[in-house]
Enzyme design. Sequence first.
Site, short mmCIF file in Angstrom:
data_model
loop_
_atom_site.label_atom_id
_atom_site.label_comp_id
_atom_site.label_asym_id
_atom_site.label_seq_id
_atom_site.Cartn_x
_atom_site.Cartn_y
_atom_site.Cartn_z
N CYS A 6 19.22 -36.67 23.36
CA CYS A 6 19.91 -36.87 24.64
C CYS A 6 18.99 -37.59 25.60
CB CYS A 6 20.40 -35.55 25.23
SG CYS A 6 19.13 -34.57 26.04
N CYS A 62 8.54 -25.54 33.70
CA CYS A 62 7.61 -24.66 34.42
C CYS A 62 7.35 -23.41 33.60
CB CYS A 62 8.16 -24.29 35.80
SG CYS A 62 9.62 -23.22 35.73
N CYS A 67 15.86 -14.27 29.44
CA CYS A 67 16.77 -13.99 28.35
C CYS A 67 18.04 -14.81 28.50
CB CYS A 67 17.11 -12.50 28.27
SG CYS A 67 17.90 -11.85 29.75
N HIS A 81 16.04 -27.25 36.52
CA HIS A 81 15.24 -27.41 35.29
C HIS A 81 16.21 -27.26 34.12
CE1 HIS A 81 11.27 -26.09 37.44
NE2 HIS A 81 11.76 -27.25 37.89
N CYS A 97 23.73 -31.32 28.86
CA CYS A 97 24.56 -31.66 27.70
C CYS A 97 25.30 -30.44 27.15
CB CYS A 97 23.70 -32.26 26.59
SG CYS A 97 22.93 -33.83 27.01
N CYS A 167 25.51 7.50 15.21
CA CYS A 167 24.82 7.28 13.94
C CYS A 167 25.76 6.70 12.89
CB CYS A 167 24.19 8.58 13.44
SG CYS A 167 25.34 9.97 13.31
N HIS A 437 25.29 14.40 10.43
CA HIS A 437 24.51 13.24 10.88
C HIS A 437 24.47 12.21 9.75
CE1 HIS A 437 21.50 10.86 12.87
NE2 HIS A 437 20.64 11.01 11.89
#
Length: 487
Positions: A6, A62, A67, A81, A97, A167, A437
């Site tokens: 790009c 920078c 996340c 940025h 883009c 669980c 469990h």
Amino acid sequence: MNDSGCIHLSNFKAAKGTNPYKIVHAFFVSCTSFEARRYKATSCLCFTCGQPGPRMHSCLHCIFFACYAGHIQDHSKSKKHFLYVDLSYGNIFCAQCQDYIYDRELTEIAMTHRLKEAKSLGINVPFTPWMPNNNEAMALRRLRKRRLISPHTTIGLRGLQNLGSTCFMNCIVQALIHTPLLRDYFLGEKHKCKAQGTGKCLVCEVSKLFQEFYSGAKTPLTLHRLLHLIWTHARHLAGYEQQDAHEFFIATLDVLHRHCMNGVDVTEKKENGRCNCIIDQIFTGGLQSDVVCTSCSGVSTTIDPFWDISLDVAGPGSLQACLERFTRAEHLGSGAKIKCSNCRAYRESTKQLTLETLPIVASFHLKRFEHSSQIDRKISAFISFPAELDMTPFMSSHRRAVDVGADNNNAPEGIFEDNRYSLFAVVNHLGSLDAGHYTAYVRQMKGSWFKCDDHMITRASLREVLDSEGYLLFYHKTVLEYDCDVS
């Protein structure tokens, strides 16, 4: 991924060169030294929420980590940025883009760093030569996959936090994550979603889970988004009370199947009309039911798809014995007469189930929970199961061969196919019906077994696996047919 580059990345390189990408990739993607790995482990946290993920990115303009849960996008908009690096794979995303951008020069840098990383870890990775037609990115992915599945690696093993009696979900997720063809499908970025960005697609969420599991991180994951999506699309499972792992498994496959169909061209069908989604390709088999009239010996045959086989556990204590009972001819008796199309009258009959086609992954549900008007109880009888299983005796083609006394010259089609399976995951239920469990055993590599108990992952032996009180058993076909198309 955009393979043609790009203008925004080209302008950035013209102004600042490739050094910013070299530094980010060497320290936070491939980690070419022990110091780099230590620095990444202690410093690579989201500057906004302080968390190590999901899908950490680094701004290329920078020093800023964030996340992909909206924080890197917020930084991009506020600072203008527009280029940032995915720290799991080294791919560059251009916010203008709205796509990941391929660049040959940066891919060469990434490949060099990957080789250094492998060498620093003592892993001998064969060099993959550059290939024409912009396939360098694919070579890079294959190199990373070789590192991920190298012998003795623990990448792909992560604990899962218990969100309150969840669980049952954790053990099913562990089994699915360690299903080899599912892993190849999702790590190969094969899922194309029409609902991308809406946050409503379960397949997209599972795809993210595979990326998280194979990112190299070790901290336990929290599956709150997955649980919410399952609750949304399978409302009978909603709520924080303990659920049945088998019911959750079937519900998950059903939602994944439906979401796969929403994400692909609905014309993509097999010749027999069955869905061609990844779930059906891996898990679906064909169950043949033959009903024989005791008067005229007329046979009525139906074939139904199945994702798993539920087996009664009363009687002899082995998986093979359970399968023999499942495929044994049963006299339906005078209370269950059927209308024979030949006799044109209701007749007594026999019914026999056999497997007409086998799935790539054979899943067996041992019916340990008995519910009746008189009593609800758990059957804790030990049922032995093998590490290697041959399904040939339970095939429809095998039964036909026995009926005609077949040999090599007159054997029915399919009788000599390889129907061997290898165990790769086991789900266990510990305790009573009211207070139990779930845990799981998963095979990471051939011969390497691990016990998954929510957030705890511990090494296990094959003997420990085979001695466990199996509830759900997962087997993978040892030899795949040449025309098996998992795309």
